[in-house]
Design a protein around this motif. Structure first.
Motif, PDB file in Angstrom:
ATOM      1  N   HIS A  37     -32.860   7.721  11.963  1.00 47.16           N
ATOM      2  CA  HIS A  37     -32.633   6.602  11.047  1.00 47.16           C
ATOM      3  C   HIS A  37     -33.380   5.353  11.511  1.00 47.16           C
ATOM      4  CE1 HIS A  37     -29.514   9.161   9.336  1.00 47.16           C
ATOM      5  NE2 HIS A  37     -29.392   8.294   8.344  1.00 47.16           N
ATOM      6  N   ALA A  38     -33.450   5.147  12.819  1.00 46.13           N
ATOM      7  CA  ALA A  38     -34.200   4.001  13.339  1.00 46.13           C
ATOM      8  C   ALA A  38     -35.688   4.146  13.029  1.00 46.13           C
ATOM      9  CB  ALA A  38     -33.986   3.871  14.843  1.00 46.13           C
ATOM     10  N   GLU A  39     -36.204   5.341  13.155  1.00 42.81           N
ATOM     11  CA  GLU A  39     -37.617   5.574  12.831  1.00 42.81           C
ATOM     12  C   GLU A  39     -37.887   5.344  11.346  1.00 42.81           C
ATOM     13  OE1 GLU A  39     -38.635   8.891  16.316  1.00 42.81           O
ATOM     14  OE2 GLU A  39     -38.045   9.553  14.303  1.00 42.81           O
ATOM     15  N   ALA A  40     -36.919   5.701  10.491  1.00 41.49           N
ATOM     16  CA  ALA A  40     -37.082   5.510   9.055  1.00 41.49           C
ATOM     17  C   ALA A  40     -37.166   4.036   8.678  1.00 41.49           C
ATOM     18  CB  ALA A  40     -35.929   6.177   8.300  1.00 41.49           C
ATOM     19  N   ALA A  41     -36.619   3.159   9.514  1.00 44.56           N
ATOM     20  CA  ALA A  41     -36.694   1.720   9.236  1.00 44.56           C
ATOM     21  C   ALA A  41     -38.099   1.172   9.417  1.00 44.56           C
ATOM     22  CB  ALA A  41     -35.723   0.961  10.131  1.00 44.56           C
ATOM     23  N   GLN A  42     -38.953   1.898  10.128  1.00 48.62           N
ATOM     24  CA  GLN A  42     -40.365   1.519  10.326  1.00 48.62           C
ATOM     25  C   GLN A  42     -40.499   0.101  10.885  1.00 48.62           C
ATOM     26  OE1 GLN A  42     -42.044   2.387   6.374  1.00 48.62           O
ATOM     27  NE2 GLN A  42     -42.720   4.369   7.148  1.00 48.62           N
ATOM     28  N   ILE A  43     -39.700  -0.182  11.896  1.00 49.81           N
ATOM     29  CA  ILE A  43     -39.750  -1.472  12.571  1.00 49.81           C
ATOM     30  C   ILE A  43     -40.765  -1.452  13.697  1.00 49.81           C
ATOM     31  CG2 ILE A  43     -38.393  -3.014  14.061  1.00 49.81           C
ATOM     32  CD1 ILE A  43     -35.929  -2.136  12.339  1.00 49.81           C
ATOM     33  N   GLY A  44     -40.788  -0.345  14.425  1.00 52.19           N
ATOM     34  CA  GLY A  44     -41.669  -0.196  15.579  1.00 52.19           C
ATOM     35  C   GLY A  44     -41.279   1.051  16.329  1.00 52.19           C
ATOM     36  N   PRO A  45     -41.869   1.307  17.499  1.00 51.87           N
ATOM     37  CA  PRO A  45     -41.485   2.474  18.281  1.00 51.87           C
ATOM     38  C   PRO A  45     -40.004   2.474  18.600  1.00 51.87           C
ATOM     39  CG  PRO A  45     -43.234   1.219  19.359  1.00 51.87           C
ATOM     40  CD  PRO A  45     -42.865   0.474  18.149  1.00 51.87           C
ATOM     41  N   VAL A  46     -39.431   3.663  18.701  1.00 55.60           N
ATOM     42  CA  VAL A  46     -38.003   3.825  18.956  1.00 55.60           C
ATOM     43  C   VAL A  46     -37.825   4.553  20.283  1.00 55.60           C
ATOM     44  CG1 VAL A  46     -35.846   4.836  18.138  1.00 55.60           C
ATOM     45  CG2 VAL A  46     -37.494   3.903  16.487  1.00 55.60           C
ATOM     46  N   VAL A  47     -37.037   3.962  21.191  1.00 56.27           N
ATOM     47  CA  VAL A  47     -36.800   4.544  22.502  1.00 56.27           C
ATOM     48  C   VAL A  47     -35.304   4.477  22.809  1.00 56.27           C
ATOM     49  CG1 VAL A  47     -37.332   4.460  24.972  1.00 56.27           C
ATOM     50  CG2 VAL A  47     -39.077   3.771  23.297  1.00 56.27           C
ATOM     51  N   VAL A  48     -34.744   5.590  23.266  1.00 49.20           N
ATOM     52  CA  VAL A  48     -33.357   5.620  23.715  1.00 49.20           C
ATOM     53  C   VAL A  48     -33.307   5.251  25.193  1.00 49.20           C
ATOM     54  CG1 VAL A  48     -31.325   7.070  24.089  1.00 49.20           C
ATOM     55  CG2 VAL A  48     -32.692   7.343  22.007  1.00 49.20           C
ATOM     56  N   ALA A  49     -32.467   4.290  25.540  1.00 58.42           N
ATOM     57  CA  ALA A  49     -32.267   3.866  26.933  1.00 58.42           C
ATOM     58  C   ALA A  49     -30.960   4.481  27.419  1.00 58.42           C
ATOM     59  CB  ALA A  49     -32.209   2.349  27.032  1.00 58.42           C
ATOM     60  N   CYS A  50     -31.045   5.554  28.193  1.00 56.32           N
ATOM     61  CA  CYS A  50     -29.855   6.335  28.525  1.00 56.32           C
ATOM     62  C   CYS A  50     -29.594   6.362  30.024  1.00 56.32           C
ATOM     63  CB  CYS A  50     -29.979   7.749  27.973  1.00 56.32           C
ATOM     64  SG  CYS A  50     -31.428   8.660  28.549  1.00 56.32           S
ATOM     65  N   ASP A  51     -28.385   6.838  30.366  1.00 58.68           N
ATOM     66  CA  ASP A  51     -27.979   6.872  31.772  1.00 58.68           C
ATOM     67  C   ASP A  51     -27.785   8.297  32.279  1.00 58.68           C
ATOM     68  OD1 ASP A  51     -25.665   7.634  30.463  1.00 58.68           O
ATOM     69  OD2 ASP A  51     -24.343   6.297  31.590  1.00 58.68           O
ATOM     70  N   ASP A  52     -28.206   9.286  31.487  1.00 57.59           N
ATOM     71  CA  ASP A  52     -27.936  10.672  31.844  1.00 57.59           C
ATOM     72  C   ASP A  52     -29.099  11.544  31.372  1.00 57.59           C
ATOM     73  OD1 ASP A  52     -26.770  13.479  31.440  1.00 57.59           O
ATOM     74  OD2 ASP A  52     -25.051  12.463  32.365  1.00 57.59           O
ATOM     75  N   GLU A  53     -29.545  12.433  32.244  1.00 55.16           N
ATOM     76  CA  GLU A  53     -30.676  13.303  31.926  1.00 55.16           C
ATOM     77  C   GLU A  53     -30.396  14.168  30.705  1.00 55.16           C
ATOM     78  OE1 GLU A  53     -34.361  14.990  32.057  1.00 55.16           O
ATOM     79  OE2 GLU A  53     -33.679  13.336  33.354  1.00 55.16           O
ATOM     80  N   ARG A  54     -29.132  14.514  30.465  1.00 52.72           N
ATOM     81  CA  ARG A  54     -28.810  15.350  29.311  1.00 52.72           C
ATOM     82  C   ARG A  54     -29.079  14.630  27.994  1.00 52.72           C
ATOM     83  NH1 ARG A  54     -22.785  16.657  30.861  1.00 52.72           N
ATOM     84  NH2 ARG A  54     -23.064  14.558  31.746  1.00 52.72           N
ATOM     85  N   ILE A  55     -28.847  13.338  27.949  1.00 49.50           N
ATOM     86  CA  ILE A  55     -29.169  12.569  26.744  1.00 49.50           C
ATOM     87  C   ILE A  55     -30.676  12.544  26.542  1.00 49.50           C
ATOM     88  CG2 ILE A  55     -28.984  10.341  25.582  1.00 49.50           C
ATOM     89  CD1 ILE A  55     -26.498   9.769  27.260  1.00 49.50           C
ATOM     90  N   LYS A  56     -31.401  12.287  27.602  1.00 49.80           N
ATOM     91  CA  LYS A  56     -32.863  12.247  27.528  1.00 49.80           C
ATOM     92  C   LYS A  56     -33.412  13.574  27.007  1.00 49.80           C
ATOM     93  CE  LYS A  56     -36.872  10.937  30.392  1.00 49.80           C
ATOM     94  NZ  LYS A  56     -37.712  12.135  30.293  1.00 49.80           N
ATOM     95  N   GLN A  57     -32.907  14.677  27.528  1.00 43.42           N
ATOM     96  CA  GLN A  57     -33.377  15.989  27.104  1.00 43.42           C
ATOM     97  C   GLN A  57     -33.055  16.245  25.633  1.00 43.42           C
ATOM     98  OE1 GLN A  57     -31.647  18.755  29.872  1.00 43.42           O
ATOM     99  NE2 GLN A  57     -32.991  18.145  31.566  1.00 43.42           N
ATOM    100  N   ALA A  58     -31.871  15.823  25.203  1.00 44.63           N
ATOM    101  CA  ALA A  58     -31.477  16.028  23.806  1.00 44.63           C
ATOM    102  C   ALA A  58     -32.370  15.231  22.858  1.00 44.63           C
ATOM    103  CB  ALA A  58     -30.012  15.629  23.607  1.00 44.63           C
ATOM    104  N   VAL A  59     -32.685  14.002  23.234  1.00 44.75           N
ATOM    105  CA  VAL A  59     -33.556  13.169  22.402  1.00 44.75           C
ATOM    106  C   VAL A  59     -34.954  13.780  22.329  1.00 44.75           C
ATOM    107  CG1 VAL A  59     -34.682  10.915  22.237  1.00 44.75           C
ATOM    108  CG2 VAL A  59     -32.246  11.054  22.813  1.00 44.75           C
TER     109      VAL A  59
END
Length: 244
Positions: A37-59
């Motif tokens: 949904h953030a990418e659909a807004a076409q504001i700019g690059p989208v990056v998740v700032a996470c605290d766990d490798e499992r979140i990073k892998q899922a993204v």
């Protein structure tokens, strides 16, 4: 508008909904829906700032971008600031949208509305609000924005509170925690100590107001559905399955 980037703070710990970012909704983890949904807004690059490798892998498995940040941040703003330094050391982006990781159905227009106040060079931070539903008027979990009109749907924030305010005739406004920061404002904000009213109300945005920073608020039609409990998760699943 200046060059902008969207950062989505996401942490694994959640007392009411364990491993919330990875909760499955319509075949994808919740955090992946927020990214899309953030990418659909076409504001700019989208990056998740996470605290766990499992979140990073899922993204990354869903085609998104994520960066690992420290696990000991006290607030999403602190995590946002660290992530910005990691992904943009060249300081290309001078505006950053802080989009929460538990709004899997946020409309692109709602995300863009947070940026609209920054068209005024006097505004440090943009955010959004909607008309308060009746059941939230006296509920301290519904944060009220006390504002004065500027032009169109833009208002200037005078205060944020968990109390029922202001009194008298007229609507109450429900503040939604989506923020667009000028980079300089974010850097100033995270360098400030927690303020007296921030501590009292447990509302981080009061730190900015107490320091004399200007926050303007765009009025939007409805609040995005957030997911904080198992019941919220089931509602989101039903809504997204019905929309599929």
């Amino acid at each position: 508008m200046s060059d902008a980037i969207v950062l989505i703070p996401s942490r694994m710990a959640s007392t009411r909904l364990p491993e919330k970012p990875l909760a499955e909704i319509a075949g994808l983890p919740m955090i992946a829906h927020v990214v899309r949904h953030a990418e659909a807004a076409q504001i700019g690059p989208v990056v998740v700032a996470c605290d766990d490798e499992r979140i990073k892998q899922a993204v990354e498995a869903a085609g998104g971008c994520a960066v690992l940040t420290r696990a000991d941040h006290e607030s999403g703003s602190d995590r946002l600031h660290e992530a910005l330094q990691l992904v943009d050391p060249e300081r290309r982006y001078d505006v950053v949208l802080n989009l929460q990781g538990d709004v899997p159905m946020i409309e692109p227009d709602a995300a863009r509305a947070a940026f609209e106040p920054l068209s005024d060079p006097d505004v440090d931070i943009g955010t959004i609000m909607t008309v308060m539903p009746d059941h939230g008027r006296h509920d301290p979990s519904f944060v009220k924005a006390v504002v004065t009109p500027v032009e169109g749907r833009r208002h200037r924030a005078l205060y944020f509170t968990r109390a029922t305010a202001p009194t008298g005739d007229g609507p109450l406004y429900w503040h939604i925690g989506v923020y667009a920061y000028r980079r300089a404002a974010l850097e100033r904000f995270v360098a400030l100590p927690p303020s007296p009213l921030e501590r009292r109300e447990k509302l981080e945005q009061l730190r900015a107001l107490e320091a004399g920073m200007r926050i303007d608020v765009s009025l939007i039609d409805s609040a995005p559905m957030d997911v904080n409990t198992p019941d919220d998760l089931e509602r989101a699943r039903r809504a997204m399955t019905g929309a599929a």
